[in-house]
Write a protein that holds these residues in place. Structure first.
Motif, PDB file in Angstrom:
ATOM      1  N   SER A   8       6.858  -0.063   8.147  1.00  0.00           N
ATOM      2  CA  SER A   8       7.545   0.846   8.321  1.00  0.00           C
ATOM      3  C   SER A   8       7.792   1.669   6.963  1.00  0.00           C
ATOM      4  CB  SER A   8       8.974   0.381   8.679  1.00  0.00           C
ATOM      5  OG  SER A   8       8.923  -0.174   9.954  1.00  0.00           O
ATOM      6  N   ALA A   9       7.853   0.580   5.695  1.00  0.00           N
ATOM      7  CA  ALA A   9       8.287   1.404   4.556  1.00  0.00           C
ATOM      8  C   ALA A   9       6.995   2.145   4.039  1.00  0.00           C
ATOM      9  CB  ALA A   9       8.298   0.096   3.502  1.00  0.00           C
ATOM     10  N   PHE A  10       5.586   1.726   4.628  1.00  0.00           N
ATOM     11  CA  PHE A  10       4.331   2.491   4.297  1.00  0.00           C
ATOM     12  C   PHE A  10       4.662   3.827   4.527  1.00  0.00           C
ATOM     13  CE2 PHE A  10       1.139   0.196   2.354  1.00  0.00           C
ATOM     14  CZ  PHE A  10       1.538  -1.123   2.658  1.00  0.00           C
ATOM     15  N   GLN A  11       5.381   4.352   5.726  1.00  0.00           N
ATOM     16  CA  GLN A  11       5.601   5.560   6.054  1.00  0.00           C
ATOM     17  C   GLN A  11       6.349   6.460   4.989  1.00  0.00           C
ATOM     18  OE1 GLN A  11       3.555   4.878   8.788  1.00  0.00           O
ATOM     19  NE2 GLN A  11       4.462   6.617   9.693  1.00  0.00           N
ATOM     20  N   GLY A  12       6.876   5.642   3.846  1.00  0.00           N
ATOM     21  CA  GLY A  12       7.528   6.622   2.967  1.00  0.00           C
ATOM     22  C   GLY A  12       6.588   6.999   1.957  1.00  0.00           C
ATOM     23  N   ILE A  13       5.083   6.392   1.934  1.00  0.00           N
ATOM     24  CA  ILE A  13       4.273   6.512   0.800  1.00  0.00           C
ATOM     25  C   ILE A  13       3.810   8.199   0.923  1.00  0.00           C
ATOM     26  CG2 ILE A  13       1.993   6.073   0.001  1.00  0.00           C
ATOM     27  CD1 ILE A  13       2.518   3.274   0.997  1.00  0.00           C
ATOM     28  N   GLY A  14       3.724   8.805  -0.181  1.00  0.00           N
ATOM     29  CA  GLY A  14       3.495  10.239  -0.433  1.00  0.00           C
ATOM     30  C   GLY A  14       2.017  10.427   0.271  1.00  0.00           C
ATOM     31  N   ASP A  15       1.860  11.570   0.740  1.00  0.00           N
ATOM     32  CA  ASP A  15       0.615  11.969   1.493  1.00  0.00           C
ATOM     33  C   ASP A  15      -0.528  11.973   0.552  1.00  0.00           C
ATOM     34  OD1 ASP A  15       1.957  12.064   3.859  1.00  0.00           O
ATOM     35  OD2 ASP A  15       1.707  13.984   4.322  1.00  0.00           O
ATOM     36  N   ASP A  16      -0.231  12.288  -0.637  1.00  0.00           N
ATOM     37  CA  ASP A  16      -1.144  12.354  -1.602  1.00  0.00           C
ATOM     38  C   ASP A  16      -1.772  11.064  -1.917  1.00  0.00           C
ATOM     39  OD1 ASP A  16       1.227  11.612  -2.822  1.00  0.00           O
ATOM     40  OD2 ASP A  16       0.644  12.168  -4.882  1.00  0.00           O
ATOM     41  N   LEU A  17      -1.086  10.061  -2.022  1.00  0.00           N
ATOM     42  CA  LEU A  17      -1.787   8.786  -2.202  1.00  0.00           C
ATOM     43  C   LEU A  17      -2.528   8.225  -1.062  1.00  0.00           C
ATOM     44  CD1 LEU A  17       1.256   6.771  -3.856  1.00  0.00           C
ATOM     45  CD2 LEU A  17      -0.664   7.950  -5.016  1.00  0.00           C
ATOM     46  N   ILE A  18      -2.077   8.487   0.087  1.00  0.00           N
ATOM     47  CA  ILE A  18      -2.772   8.181   1.453  1.00  0.00           C
ATOM     48  C   ILE A  18      -3.989   9.090   1.583  1.00  0.00           C
ATOM     49  CG2 ILE A  18      -2.438   8.331   3.893  1.00  0.00           C
ATOM     50  CD1 ILE A  18      -0.385   6.502   2.832  1.00  0.00           C
ATOM     51  N   ALA A  19      -3.720  10.370   1.108  1.00  0.00           N
ATOM     52  CA  ALA A  19      -5.273  11.069   1.166  1.00  0.00           C
ATOM     53  C   ALA A  19      -6.308  10.336   0.068  1.00  0.00           C
ATOM     54  CB  ALA A  19      -4.742  12.557   0.879  1.00  0.00           C
TER      55      ALA A  19
ATOM     56  N   THR B 121       6.961   4.563  -5.438  1.00  0.00           N
ATOM     57  CA  THR B 121       6.868   4.474  -6.900  1.00  0.00           C
ATOM     58  C   THR B 121       6.155   3.543  -7.578  1.00  0.00           C
ATOM     59  OG1 THR B 121       9.249   5.346  -6.577  1.00  0.00           O
ATOM     60  CG2 THR B 121       8.393   4.613  -8.790  1.00  0.00           C
ATOM     61  N   PHE B 122       6.322   2.367  -6.836  1.00  0.00           N
ATOM     62  CA  PHE B 122       5.446   1.080  -7.247  1.00  0.00           C
ATOM     63  C   PHE B 122       3.931   1.177  -7.321  1.00  0.00           C
ATOM     64  CE2 PHE B 122       2.830  -2.445  -6.083  1.00  0.00           C
ATOM     65  CZ  PHE B 122       2.962  -3.572  -6.861  1.00  0.00           C
ATOM     66  N   LEU B 123       3.606   1.955  -6.532  1.00  0.00           N
ATOM     67  CA  LEU B 123       1.923   2.245  -6.338  1.00  0.00           C
ATOM     68  C   LEU B 123       1.442   3.264  -7.246  1.00  0.00           C
ATOM     69  CD1 LEU B 123       1.659   2.553  -2.181  1.00  0.00           C
ATOM     70  CD2 LEU B 123       0.702   0.655  -3.808  1.00  0.00           C
ATOM     71  N   ARG B 124       2.452   4.317  -7.637  1.00  0.00           N
ATOM     72  CA  ARG B 124       2.028   5.116  -8.911  1.00  0.00           C
ATOM     73  C   ARG B 124       1.811   4.189 -10.145  1.00  0.00           C
ATOM     74  NH1 ARG B 124       2.087  10.417  -6.208  1.00  0.00           N
ATOM     75  NH2 ARG B 124       2.983  10.268  -4.527  1.00  0.00           N
ATOM     76  N   THR B 125       2.477   3.319 -10.184  1.00  0.00           N
ATOM     77  CA  THR B 125       2.448   2.483 -11.308  1.00  0.00           C
ATOM     78  C   THR B 125       1.088   1.686 -11.629  1.00  0.00           C
ATOM     79  OG1 THR B 125       3.568   0.613 -10.766  1.00  0.00           O
ATOM     80  CG2 THR B 125       5.022   2.305 -11.521  1.00  0.00           C
ATOM     81  N   LEU B 126       0.513   1.593 -10.467  1.00  0.00           N
ATOM     82  CA  LEU B 126      -0.579   0.519 -10.610  1.00  0.00           C
ATOM     83  C   LEU B 126      -1.982   1.353 -10.936  1.00  0.00           C
ATOM     84  CD1 LEU B 126      -0.631  -1.070  -6.996  1.00  0.00           C
ATOM     85  CD2 LEU B 126       0.132  -2.107  -9.139  1.00  0.00           C
ATOM     86  N   ASP B 127      -2.999   0.648 -11.340  1.00  0.00           N
ATOM     87  CA  ASP B 127      -4.221   1.424 -11.728  1.00  0.00           C
ATOM     88  C   ASP B 127      -4.741   1.753 -10.541  1.00  0.00           C
ATOM     89  OD1 ASP B 127      -6.653  -0.803 -11.247  1.00  0.00           O
ATOM     90  OD2 ASP B 127      -4.773  -1.760 -11.767  1.00  0.00           O
ATOM     91  N   THR B 128      -5.745   2.942 -10.428  1.00  0.00           N
ATOM     92  CA  THR B 128      -6.259   3.502  -9.325  1.00  0.00           C
ATOM     93  C   THR B 128      -7.076   2.331  -8.616  1.00  0.00           C
ATOM     94  OG1 THR B 128      -6.796   5.603 -10.648  1.00  0.00           O
ATOM     95  CG2 THR B 128      -7.865   5.292  -8.777  1.00  0.00           C
TER      96      THR B 128
END
Lengths: 227, 180
Positions: A8-19, B121-128
């Motif tokens: 469920s928490a994954f739904q909070g990840i930014g779309d830019d990261l998903i893309a 936030t955590f994922l943005r701290t990781l390397d690509t």
């Protein structure tokens, strides 16, 4: 199940990261990275190869000269002397590690070109040590035999044979020790003759000077052709 | 068709938007839904509902990353279907991923939204590399072997990297006050 919370928490990840993590984007990222890595690796290999070639070249170039099979002689800037052209090498005092040399370009009877080269590379040249000077010959006439006669003046002890012969493209070395006083000089003469009984082609001369505990091959090394 | 053109169709309330979406992203969405549900009819239902949800949300929403927007809807719907099932009928992939993540996240307590922000936030701290591999595994539910092929790394290397990333995530969440 705790893991369900993170789904469920994954739904909070930014779309830019998903893309950015879409399959095509990921493939593009890693392929680009591998290409860049290979490029860097290739460049590093090239640098290592180049450095290796330079080092090998520096180590073996004198031997290549020695076994010269027709490569060009060192650049010559000479003065014409009738049928002979003579080029002298650099003059002056030579310090540790420097290469000291003189070239002579001759034209024998029948227009046979002959190139003579005298050289001494002296990483450590000190009083008491053996001084070695190399001579290289290069001619198209493989049967040509040259005789080198060395005369060592007082203050020098010749260690090599006073008379040596070489043929075609070959080399010889003369070696000696110096027992000179500080500031004293001695001039070595190496006369070159084609055939026994013939007049000499000319002579190499160079002087050895003691300066403190160092020996300097110095003062205008040259090849003087016979008249 | 470009995403912007498809979105224009949604804004024009043109039903061709659904067709265009299906043509461009239907296969990927079906694959994602099937990976989660492991049921063909459930995954088809998920994808159809994804189009309907997108139709209802656009406008006024105009997503900057259209496929990411659609994939979130598909995941949400697919997990909704799983919730309706008995736990024993959960798909093998979900069970596997849940077990992997169980040691890195807190028990569900209704704070999943906050957890989502922390995860972002955590994922943005990781390397690509780590971030992409983590998302391929836990967002897109790719098998380790598929990720290995995609990235040119060994499966063991991927497994190891995921393990380290999960440990980092656990430490990060604990620092943020969560009890794992």
């Amino acid at each position: 199940m705790k893991g369900q919370a993170l789904f469920s928490a994954f739904q909070g990840i930014g779309d830019d990261l998903i893309a950015a993590s879409e399959e095509s984007a990921v493939r593009h990222h890693f392929v680009g990275k591998r290409k860049a890595f290979r490029k860097v690796l290739g460049m590093a290999a090239m640098v290592i190869l180049c450095v290796g070639f330079v080092l090998i070249g520096r180590r073996f170039l004198p031997l290549v000269n020695m076994e010269n099979s027709g490569s060009a002689a060192p650049p010559l800037v000479g003065e014409s002397l009738g049928s002979s052209a003579v080029t002298e090498g650099e003059t002056g005092n030579y310090g540790q590690g420097e290469v000291w040399h003189v070239d002579a370009q001759l034209s024998l009877d029948g227009n046979i070109p002959l190139s003579l080269h005298m050289e001494a590379a002296r990483p450590h040249l000190a009083v008491g040590e053996t001084v070695t000077v190399d001579f290289f010959t290069e001619t198209k006439d493989e049967a040509l035999v040259l005789t080198f006669d060395t005369v060592a003046p007082e203050g020098l002890t010749l260690l090599s044979e006073p008379t040596q012969t070489v043929s075609g493209q070959d080399r010889l070395a003369i070696s000696f020790t110096a027992e000179l006083e500080d500031g004293e000089s001695a001039t070595v003469t190496v006369t070159v003759t084609v055939r026994e009984g013939d007049a000499p082609l000319g002579a190499f001369t160079f002087s050895v000077t003691r300066s403190g505990n160092a020996l300097l091959l110095s003062n205008d090394p040259q090849f003087v052709p016979s008249d | 068709m470009e995403d912007e053109a498809i979105l224009d169709l949604y804004f024009a309330r043109d039903e061709a938007a659904i067709t265009a979406t299906s043509e461009k992203y239907g296969k990927g969405l079906s694959s994602l839904a099937y990976t989660i549900t492991e049921d063909r009819s459930d995954s088809e239902e998920c994808v159809s509902d994804t189009y309907l949800t997108a139709w209802n949300k656009i406008p006024p929403t105009r997503p900057s990353y259209f496929y990411a927007f659609l994939s979130k809807i598909t995941r949400f719907l697919a997990y909704g279907i799983l919730d309706k099932r008995h736990a024993g009928k959960r798909s093998g992939v979900v069970v596997e991923l849940t077990e992997e993540l169980a040691a890195s996240i807190p028990a569900p307590d209704g704070t999943e939204n906050e957890l989502g922000h922390l995860l972002d936030t955590f994922l943005r701290t990781l390397d690509t590399d780590s971030r992409l591999i983590f998302l391929r595994r836990y967002y897109w539910c790719d098998p380790v072997e598929t990720i290995a092929t995609l990235t040119g790394r060994s499966p063991a290397g991927i497994t190891s990297l995921l393990f380290r990333t999960r440990k980092k995530l656990r430490r990060y969440l604990e620092q943020e006050g969560y009890t794992i």
